[in-house]
Design a protein around this motif. Structure first.
Motif, PDB file in Angstrom:
ATOM      1  N   ILE A  12       0.845  -1.198   0.000  1.00  0.00           N
ATOM      2  CA  ILE A  12       0.000   0.000   0.000  1.00  0.00           C
ATOM      3  C   ILE A  12       0.884   1.252   0.000  1.00  0.00           C
ATOM      4  N   ALA A  13       1.947   1.194   0.774  1.00  0.00           N
ATOM      5  CA  ALA A  13       2.872   2.340   0.842  1.00  0.00           C
ATOM      6  C   ALA A  13       3.472   2.612  -0.533  1.00  0.00           C
ATOM      7  N   HIS A  14       3.761   1.542  -1.258  1.00  0.00           N
ATOM      8  CA  HIS A  14       4.338   1.712  -2.592  1.00  0.00           C
ATOM      9  C   HIS A  14       3.353   2.443  -3.512  1.00  0.00           C
ATOM     10  N   GLY A  15       2.079   2.107  -3.379  1.00  0.00           N
ATOM     11  CA  GLY A  15       1.056   2.782  -4.183  1.00  0.00           C
ATOM     12  C   GLY A  15       1.010   4.276  -3.889  1.00  0.00           C
ATOM     13  N   ARG A  16       1.143   4.620  -2.616  1.00  0.00           N
ATOM     14  CA  ARG A  16       1.190   6.052  -2.273  1.00  0.00           C
ATOM     15  C   ARG A  16       2.399   6.702  -2.943  1.00  0.00           C
ATOM     16  N   GLY A  17       3.513   5.984  -2.894  1.00  0.00           N
ATOM     17  CA  GLY A  17       4.728   6.504  -3.519  1.00  0.00           C
ATOM     18  C   GLY A  17       4.547   6.734  -5.011  1.00  0.00           C
ATOM     19  N   ILE A  69      14.348   9.477   2.735  1.00  0.00           N
ATOM     20  CA  ILE A  69      13.990   9.388   1.317  1.00  0.00           C
ATOM     21  C   ILE A  69      12.505   9.058   1.282  1.00  0.00           C
ATOM     22  N   ASP A  70      11.730   9.935   0.690  1.00  0.00           N
ATOM     23  CA  ASP A  70      10.271   9.783   0.725  1.00  0.00           C
ATOM     24  C   ASP A  70       9.682  10.588  -0.422  1.00  0.00           C
ATOM     25  N   LEU A  71       8.847   9.967  -1.229  1.00  0.00           N
ATOM     26  CA  LEU A  71       8.251  10.682  -2.359  1.00  0.00           C
ATOM     27  C   LEU A  71       7.162  11.653  -1.946  1.00  0.00           C
ATOM     28  N   ASN A  72       6.700  11.544  -0.712  1.00  0.00           N
ATOM     29  CA  ASN A  72       5.609  12.405  -0.254  1.00  0.00           C
ATOM     30  C   ASN A  72       6.144  13.610   0.536  1.00  0.00           C
ATOM     31  N   ASP A 101      12.383  11.841  -3.747  1.00  0.00           N
ATOM     32  CA  ASP A 101      12.688  11.119  -4.986  1.00  0.00           C
ATOM     33  C   ASP A 101      12.409   9.641  -4.761  1.00  0.00           C
ATOM     34  N   GLU A 102      12.352   8.912  -5.843  1.00  0.00           N
ATOM     35  CA  GLU A 102      12.138   7.469  -5.777  1.00  0.00           C
ATOM     36  C   GLU A 102      13.405   6.858  -5.167  1.00  0.00           C
ATOM     37  N   VAL A 103      13.216   5.887  -4.282  1.00  0.00           N
ATOM     38  CA  VAL A 103      14.366   5.397  -3.513  1.00  0.00           C
ATOM     39  C   VAL A 103      15.458   4.767  -4.386  1.00  0.00           C
ATOM     40  N   THR A 104      15.079   4.095  -5.467  1.00  0.00           N
ATOM     41  CA  THR A 104      16.111   3.461  -6.302  1.00  0.00           C
ATOM     42  C   THR A 104      16.954   4.512  -7.039  1.00  0.00           C
ATOM     43  N   SER A 149       4.441  14.213   3.983  1.00  0.00           N
ATOM     44  CA  SER A 149       4.450  13.213   5.057  1.00  0.00           C
ATOM     45  C   SER A 149       5.123  13.794   6.291  1.00  0.00           C
ATOM     46  N   ARG A 150       4.766  13.228   7.436  1.00  0.00           N
ATOM     47  CA  ARG A 150       5.423  13.689   8.661  1.00  0.00           C
ATOM     48  C   ARG A 150       6.901  13.370   8.609  1.00  0.00           C
ATOM     49  N   THR A 151       7.238  12.271   7.935  1.00  0.00           N
ATOM     50  CA  THR A 151       8.656  11.933   7.778  1.00  0.00           C
ATOM     51  C   THR A 151       9.402  13.060   7.060  1.00  0.00           C
ATOM     52  N   ALA A 152       8.884  13.480   5.906  1.00  0.00           N
ATOM     53  CA  ALA A 152       9.572  14.520   5.133  1.00  0.00           C
ATOM     54  C   ALA A 152       9.652  15.825   5.927  1.00  0.00           C
ATOM     55  N   ALA A 194      14.401   5.246   4.697  1.00  0.00           N
ATOM     56  CA  ALA A 194      13.699   5.381   3.421  1.00  0.00           C
ATOM     57  C   ALA A 194      12.317   4.790   3.591  1.00  0.00           C
ATOM     58  N   LEU A 195      11.326   5.447   3.002  1.00  0.00           N
ATOM     59  CA  LEU A 195       9.946   4.951   3.075  1.00  0.00           C
ATOM     60  C   LEU A 195       9.570   4.669   4.529  1.00  0.00           C
ATOM     61  N   GLU A 196       9.866   5.611   5.368  1.00  0.00           N
ATOM     62  CA  GLU A 196       9.711   5.424   6.815  1.00  0.00           C
ATOM     63  C   GLU A 196       8.419   6.055   7.318  1.00  0.00           C
ATOM     64  N   ASP A 197       7.907   5.490   8.401  1.00  0.00           N
ATOM     65  CA  ASP A 197       6.717   6.066   9.011  1.00  0.00           C
ATOM     66  C   ASP A 197       7.086   7.312   9.823  1.00  0.00           C
ATOM     67  N   GLY A 198       6.149   8.248   9.862  1.00  0.00           N
ATOM     68  CA  GLY A 198       6.385   9.511  10.543  1.00  0.00           C
ATOM     69  C   GLY A 198       6.681   9.369  12.030  1.00  0.00           C
ATOM     70  N   ASP A 199       6.006   8.431  12.693  1.00  0.00           N
ATOM     71  CA  ASP A 199       6.245   8.241  14.130  1.00  0.00           C
ATOM     72  C   ASP A 199       7.704   7.920  14.416  1.00  0.00           C
TER      73      ASP A 199
HETATM   74  P1  ATP Z   1       3.958   9.678   7.571  1.00  0.00           P
HETATM   75  O1  ATP Z   1       5.418  10.004   7.393  1.00  0.00           O
HETATM   76  O2  ATP Z   1       3.132  10.923   7.651  1.00  0.00           O
HETATM   77  O3  ATP Z   1       3.709   8.680   8.636  1.00  0.00           O
HETATM   78  P2  ATP Z   1       2.990   7.532   5.862  1.00  0.00           P
HETATM   79  O4  ATP Z   1       2.145   7.002   6.960  1.00  0.00           O
HETATM   80  O5  ATP Z   1       2.414   7.566   4.497  1.00  0.00           O
HETATM   81  O6  ATP Z   1       3.512   9.025   6.180  1.00  0.00           O
HETATM   82  P3  ATP Z   1       4.625   5.231   5.565  1.00  0.00           P
HETATM   83  O7  ATP Z   1       3.528   4.564   4.859  1.00  0.00           O
HETATM   84  O8  ATP Z   1       5.078   4.573   6.771  1.00  0.00           O
HETATM   85  O9  ATP Z   1       4.349   6.760   5.862  1.00  0.00           O
HETATM   86  O10 ATP Z   1       5.889   5.398   4.619  1.00  0.00           O
HETATM   87  C1  ATP Z   1       5.851   5.201   3.280  1.00  0.00           C
HETATM   88  C2  ATP Z   1       6.266   6.462   2.555  1.00  0.00           C
HETATM   89  O11 ATP Z   1       7.165   6.108   1.545  1.00  0.00           O
HETATM   90  C3  ATP Z   1       5.091   7.169   1.894  1.00  0.00           C
HETATM   91  O12 ATP Z   1       5.179   8.534   2.146  1.00  0.00           O
HETATM   92  C4  ATP Z   1       5.300   6.913   0.394  1.00  0.00           C
HETATM   93  O13 ATP Z   1       4.916   8.031  -0.357  1.00  0.00           O
HETATM   94  C5  ATP Z   1       6.793   6.718   0.324  1.00  0.00           C
HETATM   95  N1  ATP Z   1       7.215   5.790  -0.745  1.00  0.00           N
HETATM   96  C6  ATP Z   1       6.627   4.654  -1.154  1.00  0.00           C
HETATM   97  N2  ATP Z   1       7.317   4.059  -2.138  1.00  0.00           N
HETATM   98  C7  ATP Z   1       8.421   4.833  -2.347  1.00  0.00           C
HETATM   99  C8  ATP Z   1       9.531   4.734  -3.215  1.00  0.00           C
HETATM  100  N3  ATP Z   1       9.674   3.712  -4.065  1.00  0.00           N
HETATM  101  N4  ATP Z   1      10.480   5.699  -3.137  1.00  0.00           N
HETATM  102  C9  ATP Z   1      10.368   6.723  -2.261  1.00  0.00           C
HETATM  103  N5  ATP Z   1       9.328   6.874  -1.420  1.00  0.00           N
HETATM  104  C10 ATP Z   1       8.358   5.943  -1.447  1.00  0.00           C
END
Ligand code: ATP
Ligand code: MG
Length: 240
Positions: free
Chosen positions: A21-26, A165-168, A183-186, A171-174, A145-150
């Motif tokens: 699901i996270a990948h779909g958000r990305g 590293i986060d495409l969003n 950017d995309e992690v790869t 996000s709280r992470t960014a 990378a692709l880390e949760d905000g908490d």
């Molecule tokens: P928050 O940081 O607010 O908790 P979140 O709950 O969406 O945001 P996660 O789902 O834990 O955070 O982390 C996944 C994050 O990684 C998402 O923000 C998503 O956009 C990002 N993401 C997913 N795939 C990729 C990718 N291939 N490269 C970079 N970022 C990606």
């Protein structure tokens, strides 16, 4: 291809359901970015490389998605930065952790931490707060990378410099990381490794890379670009 790696990683027990699901958000945010590495990501990557070069105890934190998408790039950066590699899982199981460890070792990681956690990240409940004393707990710079905000916020509260590293960009992470690379992690991992080799040993250039980066400014520019790709005039430009 990325999607296929994720699906394969899921079938192999490396990627969690939530990882799909996270990948779909990305992917959605990558569309808004125009599926390319933008200037702001290059500036942030250079700042990230500078942080890693200045670090005394850098750690690259790897999760299931990163292990499925680009394990080699993660290990290459860790080796270039003399950083430790630690597996940190939001949905931890010993089985998944050891599979990810095996993937990283196959790509040349000599020591992968995380299987035997002996510390906790304050403020995180349950298994997601687990970490190792040798790695994340005593680190000064952590790349996630692709880390949760908490978890990102908790690492920042511990006083660590966090590279995310986060495409969003929303996000709280960014918004809480010391340096956020949108950017995309790869793409982002090799970009950091490249910058690191460029500025290694050049202390003026390392300082300049940090001076040039401002998180709010950088994220603001990314958000404006996304808005403009959507055909929305950003509030700043519409106010003249
Ligand atoms: P928050 O940081 O607010 O908790 P979140 O709950 O969406 O945001 P996660 O789902 O834990 O955070 O982390 C996944 C994050 O990684 C998402 O923000 C998503 O956009 C990002 N993401 C997913 N795939 C990729 C990718 N291939 N490269 C970079 N970022 C990606
Ligand atoms: Mg979250």
């Amino acid at each position: 291809m990325l999607r296929e790696s994720l699906v394969r990683g899921f079938a192999d027990g490396i990627v969690a359901q939530q990882g799909l699901i996270a990948h779909g958000r990305g992917e959605m945010f990558y569309y808004l970015l125009g599926e390319r590495t933008i200037r702001e990501a290059r500036i942030a990557s250079r700042a990230a490389a500078a942080l890693l070069l200045k670090a005394e105890r850098p750690v690259i934190s790897v999760n299931g998605n990163v292990a499925a998408l680009c394990p080699k790039a993660a290990v290459t950066l860790a080796n270039a930065a003399s950083a430790k590699v630690e597996v940190g899982l939001f949905h931890r199981s010993d089985e998944r952790l050891s599979k990810i460890q095996a993937v990283l070792e196959r790509e040349g990681a000599t020591q992968v931490l995380g299987f035997l956690p002996d510390e906790r990240i304050p403020g995180l409940e349950g298994s997601r707060g687990l970490c190792t004393r040798e790695g994340i707990f005593t680190s000064d710079v952590v790349l996630v990378a692709l880390e949760d905000g908490d978890r990102t916020e908790a690492l920042v509260r511990m006083g660590k410099k966090v590279i995310a590293i986060d495409l969003n960009p929303f996000s709280r992470t960014a918004r809480s990381a010391t340096v956020a690379i949108i950017d995309e992690v790869t793409e982002a991992l090799p970009l950091i490794t490249g910058s690191l080799e460029e500025i290694r040993g050049d202390s003026d250039e390392i300082d300049r890379a940090l001076e040039r980066y401002n998180r709010e400014e950088n994220l603001g520019a990314v958000m404006r670009l996304m808005a403009s790709n959507l055909g929305i005039e950003s509030s700043e430009s519409s106010h003249g």
